[in-house]
Design an enzyme around this catalytic site. Structure first.
Site, PDB file in Angstrom:
ATOM      1  N   ASP A  16       0.849  -1.178   0.000  1.00  9.15           N
ATOM      2  CA  ASP A  16       0.000   0.000   0.000  1.00  9.15           C
ATOM      3  C   ASP A  16       0.892   1.238   0.000  1.00  9.15           C
ATOM      4  O   ASP A  16       2.089   1.155   0.327  1.00  9.15           O
ATOM      5  CB  ASP A  16      -0.896  -0.031   1.240  1.00  9.15           C
ATOM      6  CG  ASP A  16      -1.923   1.089   1.243  1.00  9.15           C
ATOM      7  OD1 ASP A  16      -2.415   1.447   0.164  1.00  9.15           O
ATOM      8  OD2 ASP A  16      -2.215   1.616   2.337  1.00  9.15           O
ATOM      9  N   ASP A  18      -0.288   5.036   1.000  1.00  4.15           N
ATOM     10  CA  ASP A  18      -0.538   5.930   2.133  1.00  4.15           C
ATOM     11  C   ASP A  18      -0.574   5.139   3.439  1.00  4.15           C
ATOM     12  O   ASP A  18      -1.273   4.131   3.549  1.00  4.15           O
ATOM     13  CB  ASP A  18      -1.860   6.669   1.934  1.00  4.15           C
ATOM     14  CG  ASP A  18      -1.802   7.635   0.767  1.00  4.15           C
ATOM     15  OD1 ASP A  18      -1.025   8.594   0.833  1.00  4.15           O
ATOM     16  OD2 ASP A  18      -2.523   7.407  -0.229  1.00  4.15           O
ATOM     17  N   ASP A 212      -1.330  -0.955   6.002  1.00  2.00           N
ATOM     18  CA  ASP A 212      -1.521  -0.346   7.317  1.00  2.00           C
ATOM     19  C   ASP A 212      -2.938  -0.534   7.830  1.00  2.00           C
ATOM     20  O   ASP A 212      -3.267  -0.053   8.913  1.00  2.00           O
ATOM     21  CB  ASP A 212      -1.195   1.154   7.264  1.00  2.00           C
ATOM     22  CG  ASP A 212      -2.216   1.921   6.441  1.00  2.00           C
ATOM     23  OD1 ASP A 212      -2.416   1.573   5.258  1.00  2.00           O
ATOM     24  OD2 ASP A 212      -2.822   2.876   6.971  1.00  2.00           O
TER      25      ASP A 212
END
Length: 276
Positions: A16, A18, A212
Site C-alpha cells: 500500500d 498511504d 496499514d
C-alpha cells in the site's frame, strides 16, 4: 532471525502507499530504502492505492518529491484495476464516469467510449468536486439499466481540514436512490490484488502484501492467497488487531523493519547478486 514467515520464498511484493510509504506529503522512515532494496534485488513489486484521482505518473511525481524513486509502471491504482476489469468483462463498451484524470485516462486507455447517454456502465470514482448534476445523471442511468461499478468503497478521504466524503459515501447516495449497489473493484476486493499480481507475472503463494489497514490491505491479501505484513504507521492501531477474525502474518512497527526482510526472505538472492 525468526521472521514469522514459513520457509516458502517471497519473490514478489505488493505494498500500500498511504500509511506505509508516505503520510500526507512526507516519506515514512525506511520507505525510500525499501523501494531501493526491491530494485537492488530485482524483485517484482507494485505500489497499490485505492485513490482513483491521480494517474500513476502523478503519483510517481508525488513520491519522487518525497524522496521515493520508482517508475510509474510500478504503481497500480483502483482506477487502473477498474478499467482493466471492465475491459475483460465487456471490451469496447460505453461508460458514464464520475471521477478525475486517474479514472478517465484509465478508461480511455482500455478503449472505453465515455458518454452521458445510453451507456453500459456507470463508473464512480473519487473526486474533490462531486456535483449534484453528475450524481443525478448517474442515478438516472443506473435506473435505466446501466451496470453500477465503483472504484473503491472508502467512505471518507483525508484532507488537511479533516475527512472528506469519498467514493463509498457517494455510492451510498446512488444506491439509496436506485436500490442498486455497486460492484467495488478496489481493496478489500481481492480482485485488485489478483490484477496486480497478473500485471507483474507473480503468484500469490510467493507474494506478500504490506499494508496499514486490517480491513482492506490484510483482508484483501488474505483472500487473494497471500501472506501479509501489517505496519503500525497508518490507520490500524495495535489494540485493534484482536477485533478482527483474521490475522496478518507479521506485525511490524514500520516499513523500515521490512527492508532487511527483502533479501532474507528470498533464498539464494546473495548468490544471484554475486555477493560474498
Amino acid at each position: 532471525m525468526n521472521t514469522g514467515f514459513d520457509e516458502s520464498p517471497i519473490h514478489s511484493w505488493l505494498t500500500d502507499m498511504d500509511g506505509v510509504l508516505v503520510h500526507e506529503q512526507s516519506a515514512l522512515p525506511g520507505a525510500a530504502e525499501f523501494i531501493a532494496e526491491l530494485q537492488r534485488c530485482g524483485r517484482p513489486f507494485l505500489v497499490l492505492t485505492n485513490n482513483s484521482i491521480f494517474t500513476p505518473r502523478d503519483l510517481a511525481a508525488r513520491l519522487s518529491r518525497a524522496g521515493i524513486e520508482l517508475p510509474e509502471e510500478s504503481i497500480w491504482t483502483s482506477a487502473l484495476a477498474t478499467a482493466r476489469f471492465l475491459a475483460e468483462q465487456e471490451p469496447g463498451a460505453s461508460a458514464y464516469v464520475i471521477g478525475e484524470a486517474g479514472l478517465t485516462s484509465a478508461m480511455h486507455q482500455e478503449g472505453f467510449i465515455l458518454s452521458d447517454t445510453d451507456v453500459d456502465f456507470v463508473v464512480l470514482g473519487e473526486t474533490r468536486t462531486y456535483s449534484f448534476e453528475a450524481i443525478t445523471r448517474a442515478i438516472r442511468l443506473v435506473g435505466q439499466g446501466a451496470k453500477f461499478i465503483a472504484t473503491n468503497p472508502d467512505v471518507t478521504g483525508p484532507s488537511a481540514e479533516g475527512p472528506l466524503p469519498a467514493t463509498g459515501s457517494v455510492a451510498a447516495m446512488i444506491t439509496a436512490a436506485t436500490g442498486i449497489s455497486p460492484y467495488y473493484v478496489g481493496k478489500p476486493n481481492p480482485l485488485m490484488m489478483r490484477t496486480a499480481l497478473n500485471r507483474i507475472g507473480a503468484h500469490s503463494e510467493t507474494s506478500v502484501m504490506i499494508g496499514d489497514r486490517m480491513d482492506t490491505d490484510v483482508k484483501s491479501g488474505l483472500e487473494a492467497g497471500m501472506r501479509s505484513i501489517l505496519v503500525m504507521t497508518g490507520s490500524t492501531r495495535a489494540d485493534q488487531i484482536a477485533q478482527y477474525p483474521y490475522r496478518p502474518t507479521v506485525v511490524l512497527d514500520g516499513i523500515a523493519d521490512v527492508v532487511p526482510l527483502v533479501e532474507q526472505l528470498t533464498p539464494g538472492i546473495s548468490e544471484e547478486l554475486g555477493e560474498d
